[in-house]
Design a protein around this motif. Structure first.
Motif, PDB file in Angstrom:
ATOM      1  N   VAL A 229       0.836  -1.202   0.000  1.00  0.00           N
ATOM      2  CA  VAL A 229       0.000   0.000   0.000  1.00  0.00           C
ATOM      3  C   VAL A 229       0.869   1.249   0.000  1.00  0.00           C
ATOM      4  CG1 VAL A 229      -1.754   1.288   1.276  1.00  0.00           C
ATOM      5  CG2 VAL A 229      -1.875  -1.206   1.162  1.00  0.00           C
ATOM      6  N   LYS A 230       1.958   1.238   0.762  1.00  0.00           N
ATOM      7  CA  LYS A 230       2.855   2.394   0.810  1.00  0.00           C
ATOM      8  C   LYS A 230       3.472   2.667  -0.567  1.00  0.00           C
ATOM      9  CE  LYS A 230       6.501   4.448   3.637  1.00  0.00           C
ATOM     10  NZ  LYS A 230       7.044   5.231   2.525  1.00  0.00           N
ATOM     11  N   THR A 231       3.864   1.607  -1.279  1.00  0.00           N
ATOM     12  CA  THR A 231       4.400   1.772  -2.622  1.00  0.00           C
ATOM     13  C   THR A 231       3.369   2.410  -3.552  1.00  0.00           C
ATOM     14  OG1 THR A 231       5.830  -0.165  -2.331  1.00  0.00           O
ATOM     15  CG2 THR A 231       5.411   0.552  -4.583  1.00  0.00           C
ATOM     16  N   PHE A 232       2.118   1.956  -3.423  1.00  0.00           N
ATOM     17  CA  PHE A 232       1.027   2.500  -4.232  1.00  0.00           C
ATOM     18  C   PHE A 232       0.794   3.985  -3.918  1.00  0.00           C
ATOM     19  CE2 PHE A 232      -3.610   3.418  -4.107  1.00  0.00           C
ATOM     20  CZ  PHE A 232      -3.840   3.496  -5.470  1.00  0.00           C
ATOM     21  N   LEU A 233       0.756   4.336  -2.628  1.00  0.00           N
ATOM     22  CA  LEU A 233       0.513   5.725  -2.236  1.00  0.00           C
ATOM     23  C   LEU A 233       1.689   6.635  -2.607  1.00  0.00           C
ATOM     24  CD1 LEU A 233      -1.147   5.145   1.268  1.00  0.00           C
ATOM     25  CD2 LEU A 233      -2.276   5.761  -0.875  1.00  0.00           C
ATOM     26  N   ASP A 234       2.917   6.110  -2.478  1.00  0.00           N
ATOM     27  CA  ASP A 234       4.092   6.900  -2.864  1.00  0.00           C
ATOM     28  C   ASP A 234       4.074   7.203  -4.362  1.00  0.00           C
ATOM     29  OD1 ASP A 234       4.970   6.929  -0.277  1.00  0.00           O
ATOM     30  OD2 ASP A 234       6.413   5.297  -0.523  1.00  0.00           O
ATOM     31  N   LYS A 235       3.539   6.267  -5.132  1.00  0.00           N
ATOM     32  CA  LYS A 235       3.415   6.492  -6.572  1.00  0.00           C
ATOM     33  C   LYS A 235       2.455   7.648  -6.837  1.00  0.00           C
ATOM     34  CE  LYS A 235       2.181   4.070 -10.854  1.00  0.00           C
ATOM     35  NZ  LYS A 235       1.695   2.786 -11.436  1.00  0.00           N
ATOM     36  N   LYS A 236       1.374   7.724  -6.054  1.00  0.00           N
ATOM     37  CA  LYS A 236       0.417   8.821  -6.209  1.00  0.00           C
ATOM     38  C   LYS A 236       1.031  10.156  -5.778  1.00  0.00           C
ATOM     39  CE  LYS A 236      -2.388   5.968  -7.849  1.00  0.00           C
ATOM     40  NZ  LYS A 236      -2.525   5.967  -9.320  1.00  0.00           N
ATOM     41  N   VAL A 237       1.966  10.087  -4.814  1.00  0.00           N
ATOM     42  CA  VAL A 237       2.674  11.303  -4.404  1.00  0.00           C
ATOM     43  C   VAL A 237       3.528  11.817  -5.558  1.00  0.00           C
ATOM     44  CG1 VAL A 237       4.420  12.246  -2.841  1.00  0.00           C
ATOM     45  CG2 VAL A 237       2.641  10.721  -1.948  1.00  0.00           C
ATOM     46  N   LYS A 238       4.219  10.896  -6.256  1.00  0.00           N
ATOM     47  CA  LYS A 238       5.043  11.290  -7.398  1.00  0.00           C
ATOM     48  C   LYS A 238       4.191  11.866  -8.529  1.00  0.00           C
ATOM     49  CE  LYS A 238       8.807   8.004  -6.556  1.00  0.00           C
ATOM     50  NZ  LYS A 238       9.561   6.842  -7.101  1.00  0.00           N
ATOM     51  N   GLN A 239       2.942  11.352  -8.627  1.00  0.00           N
ATOM     52  CA  GLN A 239       2.024  11.874  -9.651  1.00  0.00           C
ATOM     53  C   GLN A 239       1.353  13.168  -9.205  1.00  0.00           C
ATOM     54  OE1 GLN A 239      -0.673   8.581 -10.253  1.00  0.00           O
ATOM     55  NE2 GLN A 239       0.822   7.379 -11.433  1.00  0.00           N
ATOM     56  N   LYS A 240       1.734  13.636  -7.993  1.00  0.00           N
ATOM     57  CA  LYS A 240       1.218  14.892  -7.412  1.00  0.00           C
ATOM     58  C   LYS A 240      -0.279  14.843  -7.142  1.00  0.00           C
ATOM     59  CE  LYS A 240       4.876  17.716  -9.455  1.00  0.00           C
ATOM     60  NZ  LYS A 240       5.227  18.930 -10.251  1.00  0.00           N
ATOM     61  N   LEU A 241      -0.800  13.619  -6.951  1.00  0.00           N
ATOM     62  CA  LEU A 241      -2.206  13.476  -6.550  1.00  0.00           C
ATOM     63  C   LEU A 241      -2.351  13.524  -5.045  1.00  0.00           C
ATOM     64  CD1 LEU A 241      -3.335  10.621  -9.001  1.00  0.00           C
ATOM     65  CD2 LEU A 241      -3.739  13.086  -9.216  1.00  0.00           C
ATOM     66  N   LEU A 242      -1.233  13.189  -4.311  1.00  0.00           N
ATOM     67  CA  LEU A 242      -1.218  13.207  -2.855  1.00  0.00           C
ATOM     68  C   LEU A 242       0.065  13.860  -2.380  1.00  0.00           C
ATOM     69  CD1 LEU A 242      -2.410   9.552  -2.024  1.00  0.00           C
ATOM     70  CD2 LEU A 242      -3.804  11.631  -1.881  1.00  0.00           C
ATOM     71  N   VAL A 243       0.060  14.256  -1.110  1.00  0.00           N
ATOM     72  CA  VAL A 243       1.284  14.725  -0.452  1.00  0.00           C
ATOM     73  C   VAL A 243       1.457  13.930   0.829  1.00  0.00           C
ATOM     74  CG1 VAL A 243       1.221  17.048  -1.420  1.00  0.00           C
ATOM     75  CG2 VAL A 243       0.016  16.581   0.720  1.00  0.00           C
ATOM     76  N   TYR A 244       2.697  13.783   1.253  1.00  0.00           N
ATOM     77  CA  TYR A 244       3.001  12.993   2.451  1.00  0.00           C
ATOM     78  C   TYR A 244       3.779  13.849   3.438  1.00  0.00           C
ATOM     79  CZ  TYR A 244       4.974   9.365   5.445  1.00  0.00           C
ATOM     80  OH  TYR A 244       5.329   8.601   6.520  1.00  0.00           O
ATOM     81  N   GLY A 245       3.372  13.762   4.699  1.00  0.00           N
ATOM     82  CA  GLY A 245       4.077  14.502   5.741  1.00  0.00           C
ATOM     83  C   GLY A 245       3.536  14.150   7.104  1.00  0.00           C
TER      84      GLY A 245
END
Length: 580
Positions: A556-572
């Protein structure tokens, strides 16, 4: 010690030292000081002599004979004679039974140490090494050395098995032997649970464990697991909640020994067979069934004459342990049986046959694992025949169905004739198409071949490397390949190592998660900020029966990190949220 050795070697002709020792003993007995002065020293000497005799004569010895008998014979003929000699002047005759009991305890303790130090090799040789295992069992009945056994075997396993250099098949074989040996030593299963706990954990972490277990179960050659499977009469997966309620063989139930140390007490006294113990590493049948589907699919896709008798036999045996979980696999086998009949009917209805013998496998794709589908072109006369006359014949038989070809799958058996010899090859359809590009010409450019098979130039060159390696083609100039007139290949039959026909699990998981992108984005929008663990729990509810197995936090983390790279999500701050 020297006195003991002297009396052992020659008890009738005593040395001067023994005569002096006997003289002193006489006066100590008269003064009633023998027990106080001599007793502890004698015990220490005898203990040392017993340890020396057993280790020098039996350490690392053959495991197919018992050593308890020879040791006890030596004890009675030598050590007891020594005791009778040094106690002959006591006014009250010593109780020899007490002496024998203590000395036997020393013997059993030393024998146990020697045998336990060799227990890894004893397990390897089992059941031929059963006499050595019987020695350990007898020693455990007289000496409390269970903790020493557990610690010794655990350390040996860690050193020799629990590392990347050990082959998974070898680990499983050793584990199977350990199950048999430890179950014989302790029927309650407590010792097995403690000794093999780290081994089970390590096997669970290895990616190929399930496949190795199933390969052994499906092997044509008889092995330990196939014999165990034939004898299996119940399910291989039991619920832990019901373990205390099981009544199988209740007449033979025995409580755990009171001599068993508290540290080795097991939560359950139910001991399972080897296959059940191996399968219980994962706790659920789902992983085994999914892997079995993949294995059986690979085998069925490589069958050339619809002969699946071996697969049917293994299926019937596995059904005993897995039950209705194998219903999809049964449909896969039935597809092969139906394909044979359907193929024969089509060939009878098609007006013009194909000049080469062909076999097709028609599958119900819903029940099969995901198969690779590559857009390639194969040998044109064959492709035209399959998509034309053959498909038309199928449509006549099955009017409500259609065929979707996987031309990249299957295999082709070729015979290539050269000036000096004829070679047989078993290769993929694309490899067969490549070499058939040289059917009417001796030279061919890689670009031409690339256009023929529908692959990129780099992929085509990788495929051509197979024929160059086997001496069939040679590269005369850049991207120009020529057919060899004579070959130096030593093998008469060459089989290509083909890629798996299955879609990789990682790709399946990625496609599954991509399908839930909008769902995940909706959850994050409503909650504002969500942890990866929360997303994992939510997705696990909808992907509980996924062919890719249980969803992990890392996936799941790999999937969400991919969305971060696509600028659909941010992580912090440990959470994922929508960008502002």
């Amino acid at each position: 010690d020297n006195l003991a050795q002297d009396i052992e070697c020659n008890p009738t002709q005593h040395s001067d030292e023994l005569k002096s020792f006997d003289y002193i003993n006489r006066y100590l007995c008269c003064l009633y000081l023998f027990d106080e002065v001599v007793y502890d020293a004698v015990l220490h000497v005898l203990n040392s002599q017993i340890r020396l005799f057993i280790t020098e004569n039996f350490s690392g010895c053959s495991h197919d004979t018992s050593i308890i008998g020879p040791v006890m014979t030596w004890l009675n003929s030598s050590v007891i004679t020594f005791i009778e000699f040094i106690t002959q002047h006591q006014l009250v005759p010593p109780n020899m039974e007490i002496w024998k009991k203590r000395l036997k305890f020393f013997c059993y303790k030393t024998i146990a140490t020697v045998r336990i130090n060799d227990l890894f090799e004893i397990m390897v040789d089992y059941p031929e090494s059963h006499p050595a295992v019987l020695d350990i069992k007898k020693c455990l009945a007289h000496v409390q050395c269970s903790l020493f056994l557990v610690k010794s075997v655990q350390d040996t396993f860690k050193e020799r098995l629990l590392h990347p250099g050990a082959n998974t098949d070898d680990i499983i074989t050793q584990y199977s032997s350990a199950i048999k040996v430890l179950r014989f030593l302790d029927p309650s299963g407590a010792m097995l649970e403690k000794v093999c706990g780290p081994l089970r954990t390590y096997l669970k972490q290895r990616e190929d464990t399930i496949r190795c277990i199933l390969n052994s179960l499906m092997s044509e050659e008889e092995n330990e697991l196939t014999r165990e499977l034939s004898a299996t009469t119940g399910t291989l997966f039991k619920s832990n909640d019901d373990s205390d309620l099981e009544t199988d063989d209740w007449e033979k139930w025995k409580p755990q020994s009171k001599e068993m140390p508290t540290e080795l007490k097991s939560k359950t006294s139910k001991s399972a067979d080897i296959i059940s113990t191996l399968c219980s590493i994962y706790g659920s049948a789902d992983l085994f069934v999914n892997e079995y589907r993949t294995l059986i699919a690979e085998k069925l896709l490589t069958t050339s004459n619809y002969d699946i008798s071996l697969e049917m036999r293994s299926m019937e045996l596995l059904k005993v342990g897995f039950g209705e979980n194998l219903s999809q696999c049964q449909i896969m086998l039935q597809d092969v049986v139906d394909s044979k009949r359907t193929h024969a009917n089509i060939m009878n209805t098609v007006k013009q046959g194909f000049p080469f013998e062909i076999n097709t496998l028609i599958i119900s794709h819903v029940f099969w694992p995901n198969l690779r589908n590559e857009e390639i072109q194969i040998y044109k006369p064959l492709q035209d025949y399959l998509t034309g006359d053959y498909q038309a014949g199928f449509s006549e038989l099955k009017r409500s169905r259609t065929l979707e070809w996987r031309l990249n799958l299957g295999f082709v058996e070729l015979e290539l004739e050269f000036e000096n010899r004829t070679l047989s090859f078993t290769v993929s359809p694309v490899q067969a198409t490549i070499i058939l590009c040289f059917e009417d010409t001796e030279k061919c450019h890689a670009d031409t071949i690339s256009n023929t098979v529908g692959l990129s130039l780099s992929q085509t060159r990788k495929k051509l490397a197979f024929w160059v390696t086997n001496g069939v083609l040679k590269e005369t100039s850049k991207d120009m390949f020529e057919l060899e007139k004579e070959v130096k290949q030593t093998q008469q039959v060459v089989v290509e190592e083909m890629d798996s026909a299955m879609v990789k699990i990682e790709q399946v998981r990625e496609e599954e998660l991509e399908g839930f992108t909008f769902y995940v984005m909706g959850v994050i929008t409503q909650s504002g900020a969500v942890t990866v663990e929360r997303i994992q729990k939510l997705l696990s509810l909808v992907l509980y029966d996924s062919v890719a197995g249980q969803l992990t936090v890392e996936e799941v983390k790999t999937f969400l990190d991919k969305k971060v790279k696509q600028k659909l999500l941010v992580y912090g701050g440990g959470v994922y949220k929508k960008p502002k």
